[in-house]
Design a protein around this motif. Structure first.
Motif, PDB file in Angstrom:
ATOM      1  N   LEU A  15    -121.834   6.485  30.253  1.00 27.98           N
ATOM      2  CA  LEU A  15    -123.388   6.747  29.374  1.00 27.98           C
ATOM      3  C   LEU A  15    -123.422   8.238  28.855  1.00 27.98           C
ATOM      4  O   LEU A  15    -123.739   8.315  27.829  1.00 27.98           O
ATOM      5  CB  LEU A  15    -124.721   6.493  30.480  1.00 27.98           C
ATOM      6  CG  LEU A  15    -124.965   5.162  30.605  1.00 27.98           C
ATOM      7  CD1 LEU A  15    -125.889   4.989  31.788  1.00 27.98           C
ATOM      8  CD2 LEU A  15    -125.328   4.462  29.461  1.00 27.98           C
ATOM      9  N   GLY A  16    -122.650   9.066  29.676  1.00 25.19           N
ATOM     10  CA  GLY A  16    -122.720  10.431  29.352  1.00 25.19           C
ATOM     11  C   GLY A  16    -121.844  10.426  28.038  1.00 25.19           C
ATOM     12  O   GLY A  16    -122.086  11.189  27.089  1.00 25.19           O
ATOM     13  N   LEU A  17    -120.487   9.714  28.216  1.00 28.72           N
ATOM     14  CA  LEU A  17    -119.707   9.909  26.935  1.00 28.72           C
ATOM     15  C   LEU A  17    -120.279   9.141  25.659  1.00 28.72           C
ATOM     16  O   LEU A  17    -120.160   9.672  24.273  1.00 28.72           O
ATOM     17  CB  LEU A  17    -118.312   9.106  27.198  1.00 28.72           C
ATOM     18  CG  LEU A  17    -117.333   9.832  28.273  1.00 28.72           C
ATOM     19  CD1 LEU A  17    -116.329   8.810  28.540  1.00 28.72           C
ATOM     20  CD2 LEU A  17    -117.024  10.861  27.601  1.00 28.72           C
ATOM     21  N   ALA A  18    -121.081   8.244  25.834  1.00 29.15           N
ATOM     22  CA  ALA A  18    -122.028   7.505  24.788  1.00 29.15           C
ATOM     23  C   ALA A  18    -122.941   8.644  24.103  1.00 29.15           C
ATOM     24  O   ALA A  18    -122.798   8.588  23.093  1.00 29.15           O
ATOM     25  CB  ALA A  18    -122.751   6.230  25.219  1.00 29.15           C
ATOM     26  N   LEU A  19    -123.590   9.294  25.172  1.00 31.49           N
ATOM     27  CA  LEU A  19    -124.636  10.410  24.514  1.00 31.49           C
ATOM     28  C   LEU A  19    -123.708  11.511  23.635  1.00 31.49           C
ATOM     29  O   LEU A  19    -124.224  11.888  22.693  1.00 31.49           O
ATOM     30  CB  LEU A  19    -125.343  10.910  25.635  1.00 31.49           C
ATOM     31  CG  LEU A  19    -126.350  10.324  26.024  1.00 31.49           C
ATOM     32  CD1 LEU A  19    -127.092  10.758  27.290  1.00 31.49           C
ATOM     33  CD2 LEU A  19    -127.618   9.920  24.749  1.00 31.49           C
ATOM     34  N   ALA A  20    -122.365  11.689  24.166  1.00 32.01           N
ATOM     35  CA  ALA A  20    -121.516  12.730  23.346  1.00 32.01           C
ATOM     36  C   ALA A  20    -121.191  12.176  22.387  1.00 32.01           C
ATOM     37  O   ALA A  20    -121.137  12.789  21.281  1.00 32.01           O
ATOM     38  CB  ALA A  20    -120.586  13.048  24.642  1.00 32.01           C
ATOM     39  N   GLY A  24    -122.013  14.102  18.905  1.00 32.39           N
ATOM     40  CA  GLY A  24    -121.103  14.519  18.162  1.00 32.39           C
ATOM     41  C   GLY A  24    -121.022  14.384  16.820  1.00 32.39           C
ATOM     42  O   GLY A  24    -120.729  15.030  15.841  1.00 32.39           O
ATOM     43  N   GLY A  25    -121.832  13.126  16.464  1.00 33.33           N
ATOM     44  CA  GLY A  25    -121.964  12.701  15.140  1.00 33.33           C
ATOM     45  C   GLY A  25    -123.217  13.628  14.467  1.00 33.33           C
ATOM     46  O   GLY A  25    -122.846  13.831  13.207  1.00 33.33           O
ATOM     47  N   PHE A  26    -124.134  13.881  15.255  1.00 31.28           N
ATOM     48  CA  PHE A  26    -125.350  14.845  14.625  1.00 31.28           C
ATOM     49  C   PHE A  26    -124.423  15.832  14.283  1.00 31.28           C
ATOM     50  O   PHE A  26    -124.860  16.432  13.072  1.00 31.28           O
ATOM     51  CB  PHE A  26    -126.140  15.101  15.711  1.00 31.28           C
ATOM     52  CG  PHE A  26    -127.407  13.924  15.851  1.00 31.28           C
ATOM     53  CD1 PHE A  26    -128.204  13.792  14.540  1.00 31.28           C
ATOM     54  CD2 PHE A  26    -127.800  13.345  16.764  1.00 31.28           C
ATOM     55  CE1 PHE A  26    -129.316  12.787  14.585  1.00 31.28           C
ATOM     56  CE2 PHE A  26    -128.654  12.338  16.879  1.00 31.28           C
ATOM     57  CZ  PHE A  26    -129.443  12.284  15.949  1.00 31.28           C
ATOM     58  N   GLY A  27    -123.753  16.649  15.211  1.00 26.77           N
ATOM     59  CA  GLY A  27    -123.129  17.992  14.888  1.00 26.77           C
ATOM     60  C   GLY A  27    -122.330  17.858  13.834  1.00 26.77           C
ATOM     61  O   GLY A  27    -122.239  18.782  13.057  1.00 26.77           O
ATOM     62  N   THR A  28    -121.428  17.145  13.673  1.00 27.66           N
ATOM     63  CA  THR A  28    -120.519  16.769  12.424  1.00 27.66           C
ATOM     64  C   THR A  28    -121.376  16.921  11.150  1.00 27.66           C
ATOM     65  O   THR A  28    -121.044  17.307  10.099  1.00 27.66           O
ATOM     66  CB  THR A  28    -119.468  15.801  12.524  1.00 27.66           C
ATOM     67  OG1 THR A  28    -118.804  15.808  13.717  1.00 27.66           O
ATOM     68  CG2 THR A  28    -118.513  15.717  11.276  1.00 27.66           C
ATOM     69  N   LEU A  48    -132.653   7.181  18.022  1.00 28.68           N
ATOM     70  CA  LEU A  48    -132.980   5.962  18.646  1.00 28.68           C
ATOM     71  C   LEU A  48    -131.838   5.410  19.631  1.00 28.68           C
ATOM     72  O   LEU A  48    -132.430   5.102  20.700  1.00 28.68           O
ATOM     73  CB  LEU A  48    -133.103   4.706  17.696  1.00 28.68           C
ATOM     74  CG  LEU A  48    -133.456   3.520  18.193  1.00 28.68           C
ATOM     75  CD1 LEU A  48    -134.739   3.391  18.898  1.00 28.68           C
ATOM     76  CD2 LEU A  48    -133.392   2.405  16.969  1.00 28.68           C
ATOM     77  N   VAL A  49    -130.740   5.514  19.240  1.00 33.44           N
ATOM     78  CA  VAL A  49    -129.649   5.193  20.223  1.00 33.44           C
ATOM     79  C   VAL A  49    -129.443   6.236  21.149  1.00 33.44           C
ATOM     80  O   VAL A  49    -129.373   5.747  22.782  1.00 33.44           O
ATOM     81  CB  VAL A  49    -128.276   5.080  19.480  1.00 33.44           C
ATOM     82  CG1 VAL A  49    -126.986   4.982  20.484  1.00 33.44           C
ATOM     83  CG2 VAL A  49    -128.191   3.990  18.418  1.00 33.44           C
ATOM     84  N   ALA A  50    -129.779   7.555  21.109  1.00 32.88           N
ATOM     85  CA  ALA A  50    -129.567   8.549  22.095  1.00 32.88           C
ATOM     86  C   ALA A  50    -130.855   8.193  23.371  1.00 32.88           C
ATOM     87  O   ALA A  50    -130.821   8.293  24.357  1.00 32.88           O
ATOM     88  CB  ALA A  50    -129.807  10.099  21.544  1.00 32.88           C
ATOM     89  N   LEU A  51    -131.967   7.942  22.590  1.00 29.22           N
ATOM     90  CA  LEU A  51    -133.224   7.740  23.438  1.00 29.22           C
ATOM     91  C   LEU A  51    -133.061   6.305  24.263  1.00 29.22           C
ATOM     92  O   LEU A  51    -133.594   6.356  25.692  1.00 29.22           O
ATOM     93  CB  LEU A  51    -134.407   7.865  22.734  1.00 29.22           C
ATOM     94  CG  LEU A  51    -134.714   9.207  22.008  1.00 29.22           C
ATOM     95  CD1 LEU A  51    -136.073   9.038  21.024  1.00 29.22           C
ATOM     96  CD2 LEU A  51    -135.313  10.147  23.182  1.00 29.22           C
ATOM     97  N   PHE A  92    -122.788   7.130  13.903  1.00 33.91           N
ATOM     98  CA  PHE A  92    -122.268   8.079  12.780  1.00 33.91           C
ATOM     99  C   PHE A  92    -120.859   7.513  12.592  1.00 33.91           C
ATOM    100  O   PHE A  92    -119.853   7.184  13.086  1.00 33.91           O
ATOM    101  CB  PHE A  92    -122.404   9.376  13.252  1.00 33.91           C
ATOM    102  CG  PHE A  92    -123.827   9.938  13.394  1.00 33.91           C
ATOM    103  CD1 PHE A  92    -124.149  10.620  12.202  1.00 33.91           C
ATOM    104  CD2 PHE A  92    -124.285   9.781  14.568  1.00 33.91           C
ATOM    105  CE1 PHE A  92    -125.544  11.179  12.344  1.00 33.91           C
ATOM    106  CE2 PHE A  92    -125.591  10.354  14.582  1.00 33.91           C
ATOM    107  CZ  PHE A  92    -126.429  10.954  13.434  1.00 33.91           C
ATOM    108  N   PRO A  93    -120.306   7.903  11.118  1.00 30.55           N
ATOM    109  CA  PRO A  93    -119.020   7.751  10.640  1.00 30.55           C
ATOM    110  C   PRO A  93    -118.034   8.628  11.389  1.00 30.55           C
ATOM    111  O   PRO A  93    -118.583   9.751  11.541  1.00 30.55           O
ATOM    112  CB  PRO A  93    -119.118   7.940   9.377  1.00 30.55           C
ATOM    113  CG  PRO A  93    -120.151   8.721   8.816  1.00 30.55           C
ATOM    114  CD  PRO A  93    -121.253   8.413  10.225  1.00 30.55           C
ATOM    115  N   HIS A  94    -116.871   8.399  11.539  1.00 27.40           N
ATOM    116  CA  HIS A  94    -115.783   9.280  12.388  1.00 27.40           C
ATOM    117  C   HIS A  94    -115.030   9.886  10.916  1.00 27.40           C
ATOM    118  O   HIS A  94    -114.531  10.839  11.241  1.00 27.40           O
ATOM    119  CB  HIS A  94    -114.813   8.428  13.140  1.00 27.40           C
ATOM    120  CG  HIS A  94    -115.708   8.370  14.221  1.00 27.40           C
ATOM    121  ND1 HIS A  94    -115.517   9.196  15.584  1.00 27.40           N
ATOM    122  CD2 HIS A  94    -116.483   7.197  14.946  1.00 27.40           C
ATOM    123  CE1 HIS A  94    -116.420   8.923  16.374  1.00 27.40           C
ATOM    124  NE2 HIS A  94    -117.040   7.928  16.165  1.00 27.40           N
TER     125      HIS A  94
END
Length: 188
Positions: A15-20, A24-28, A48-51, A92-94
């Motif tokens: 779950l922590g990796l999923a949040l990351a 990370g997508g937001f940050g990029t 929505l996904v993070a919440l 988010f796209p990679h």
């Protein structure tokens, strides 16, 4: 070590990796804001996904006394958490070079992400019932689910950008709103 600690040691990590992935997508996206069009859709979907992942984490904690440590539990958890990780990964796209417009990315991937989130919630509700819990306790929680399912389905199929922004905004707002109203004692 309790049964819950055994089971959740694996799933807490995932779950922590999923949040990351989402963060990370937001940050990029923010880093590339001069090169890409961010818009509202993909960031709202990310929120929505993070919440939703965070709410699942709280539900899992609330069920800690009921979670048995055996292979079936691990497989069920892997199904839900694995799906959460997958949807977080594609929120988010990679490769932002392939997707210079995040609104276009949203419309291409929304059915996978939103459908995956709804599937996770439905599987979790079935699991809660199977463990002897009542997942829809309280009027506010029931109202929240009555908003969640139709809004997710609508967002998956409505083609209008403004309508999708409104639907995602409603979905995002309900996550902090329902627990806050419950906390202050409002009974729907």
């Amino acid at each position: 070590m309790t049964s819950f600690e055994l089971v959740f040691s694996l799933f807490g990590l995932l779950l922590g990796l999923a949040l990351a992935e989402v963060l990370g997508g937001f940050g990029t996206a923010v880093q590339l804001r001069r090169k890409i069009h961010i818009g509202w859709l993909t960031p709202l979907l990310g929120a929505l996904v993070a919440l939703d992942i965070t709410s699942f984490w709280m539900i899992a904690w609330g069920m800690r006394e009921l979670v048995p440590a055996h292979y079936v539990t691990l497989m069920g958890g892997l199904l839900i958490i694995g799906l959460y990780y997958l949807i977080a990964r594609i929120t988010f796209p990679h490769d932002f070079d392939d997707w210079p417009d995040l609104d276009a990315y949203y419309f291409e991937h929304r059915k996978w992400v939103l459908g995956g989130a709804m599937t996770c919630n439905l599987i979790a509700m079935v699991a809660l019932v199977a463990l002897g819990a009542e997942p829809l306790q309280g009027a506010l929680t029931r109202w929240s689910m009555l908003v969640f399912i139709p809004a997710v389905i609508a967002a998956m199929f409505v083609k209008n950008k403004r309508a999708n922004v409104a639907l995602l905004a409603v979905l995002v707002v309900q996550y902090p709103l329902v627990p806050t109203l419950n906390l202050i004692g409002v009974r729907g």
